[in-house]
Design a protein around this motif. Structure first.
Motif, mmCIF file in Angstrom:
data_model
loop_
_atom_site.group_PDB
_atom_site.id
_atom_site.type_symbol
_atom_site.label_atom_id
_atom_site.label_comp_id
_atom_site.label_asym_id
_atom_site.label_seq_id
_atom_site.Cartn_x
_atom_site.Cartn_y
_atom_site.Cartn_z
ATOM 1 N N MET A 151 -1.184 -69.455 78.975
ATOM 2 C CA MET A 151 -2.091 -70.558 79.294
ATOM 3 C C MET A 151 -3.114 -70.749 78.176
ATOM 4 S SD MET A 151 -4.050 -70.978 82.954
ATOM 5 C CE MET A 151 -2.549 -70.548 83.846
ATOM 6 N N ALA A 168 -7.982 -74.978 83.585
ATOM 7 C CA ALA A 168 -6.822 -74.089 83.488
ATOM 8 C C ALA A 168 -5.656 -74.643 84.300
ATOM 9 C CB ALA A 168 -7.192 -72.696 83.997
ATOM 10 N N ARG A 190 -11.870 -73.220 85.504
ATOM 11 C CA ARG A 190 -11.729 -72.820 84.106
ATOM 12 C C ARG A 190 -10.896 -71.543 83.970
ATOM 13 N NH1 ARG A 190 -13.521 -77.423 81.524
ATOM 14 N NH2 ARG A 190 -13.114 -78.350 83.558
ATOM 15 N N LEU A 191 -10.179 -71.421 82.861
ATOM 16 C CA LEU A 191 -9.504 -70.174 82.543
ATOM 17 C C LEU A 191 -10.552 -69.166 82.107
ATOM 18 C CD1 LEU A 191 -7.007 -68.426 82.028
ATOM 19 C CD2 LEU A 191 -6.844 -69.474 79.751
ATOM 20 N N VAL A 206 -8.776 -67.897 87.369
ATOM 21 C CA VAL A 206 -9.274 -69.269 87.289
ATOM 22 C C VAL A 206 -10.541 -69.345 88.129
ATOM 23 C CG1 VAL A 206 -8.817 -71.678 87.854
ATOM 24 C CG2 VAL A 206 -6.990 -70.252 86.945
#
Length: 276
Positions: A55, A118, A158-159, A186
């Motif tokens: 990712m 993400a 968000r990642l 995440v």
């Protein structure tokens, strides 16, 4: 990962190039390495690292991109892209100027990480932290307060690396690259930053730091410098990061010796008092 896990022979012992908390690293050729996890590491953890690293690569970040999930005897492994360079902690060493610049670079890298949403598949931050808080050894009061913060907080998209610090960053000729994504999730970017800030402040204390309190001032100064630059570069607010410090700190307290426990315990007590 839907493909079958391929079985391979023993790794080349003469090409052993590193060892971490979760496994060992072997050089396979000029482009690939084998990260061979220790036998107690389960497949879901390996799959989590595979997915998170993939990712991050898709987001345009420099990482040790994974190619394949393999088995070596009874151990899981990942065949990954070889990154030439030094772990950032070793590169900057004890040089104040190098450390200062490295903290800015780390803040910039983490800002890029949090810049885009993400993809799907990783565990959520709330699920990860809720479990870790429930089994924490921080005490009944801090655990209850941390659980309330988690319950009332946002989910986030968000990642998050989950363990970003100098020991998990490699300085390559092409720039900084993050490794060891097995704790990724995440969630809320500010919680990921709170984890990094706490690691800078209380993580990996050696004998000198433990015995001489004045030396710890440098750690606190470094954490503040890092927070300043992350907020400046990301345009996120410090107070939003501070909201996540308690659950992240309580989740970290699992009885391990990889932190400065007295300092973190005092910090947790101060944070808990604000929620009473």
């Amino acid at each position: 990962m839907t493909n079958p896990i391929r079985l391979i022979d023993r790794p080349p012992e003469d090409q052993h190039i590193g060892r971490g908390q979760s496994g060992e690293v072997f050089r396979l050729d000029d482009e690939k390495i084998l990260k061979l996890f220790f036998s107690h590491i389960e497949s879901h953890t390996v799959e989590r690292e595979y997915l998170a690293t993939s990712m991050a690569a898709e987001l345009g970040l420099l990482v040790a991109e994974p190619f394949e999930h393999v088995r070596v005897g009874g151990r899981h492994g990942l065949i990954m892209r070889y990154l030439e360079g030094l772990v950032l902690l070793r590169k900057v060493g004890k040089r104040p100027v190098g450390m200062t610049l490295a903290l800015v670079a780390l803040a910039r890298w983490q800002t890029r990480l949090h810049g885009q949403p993400a993809g799907a598949g990783l565990p959520t931050m709330k699920a990860v932290l809720t479990h870790q808080v429930a089994v924490s050894v921080a005490g009944e009061g801090p655990i209850a307060a941390a659980a309330r913060v988690l319950r009332d907080g946002a989910d986030g998209d968000r990642l998050c690396h989950g363990d970003l610090h100098f020991g998990n960053i490699i300085a390559t000729p092409d720039g900084l690259a993050a490794i060891d994504w097995a704790k990724a999730y995440v969630g809320v970017a500010e919680a990921d930053v709170a984890r990094s800030e706490l690691l800078i402040r209380y993580g990996g204390y050696g004998r000198f730091m433990r015995r001489y309190p004045p030396a710890r001032i440098l750690r606190h100064m470094s954490a503040e410098w890092y927070l300043f630059w992350y907020c400046l570069l990301s345009r996120r607010r410090r107070r939003d990061i501070m909201r996540w410090r308690l659950p992240v700190a309580v989740a970290w307290m699992q009885g391990q010796d990889t932190m400065f426990v007295p300092g973190l315990t005092r910090a947790i007590a101060r944070m808990t008092a604000r929620y009473r």
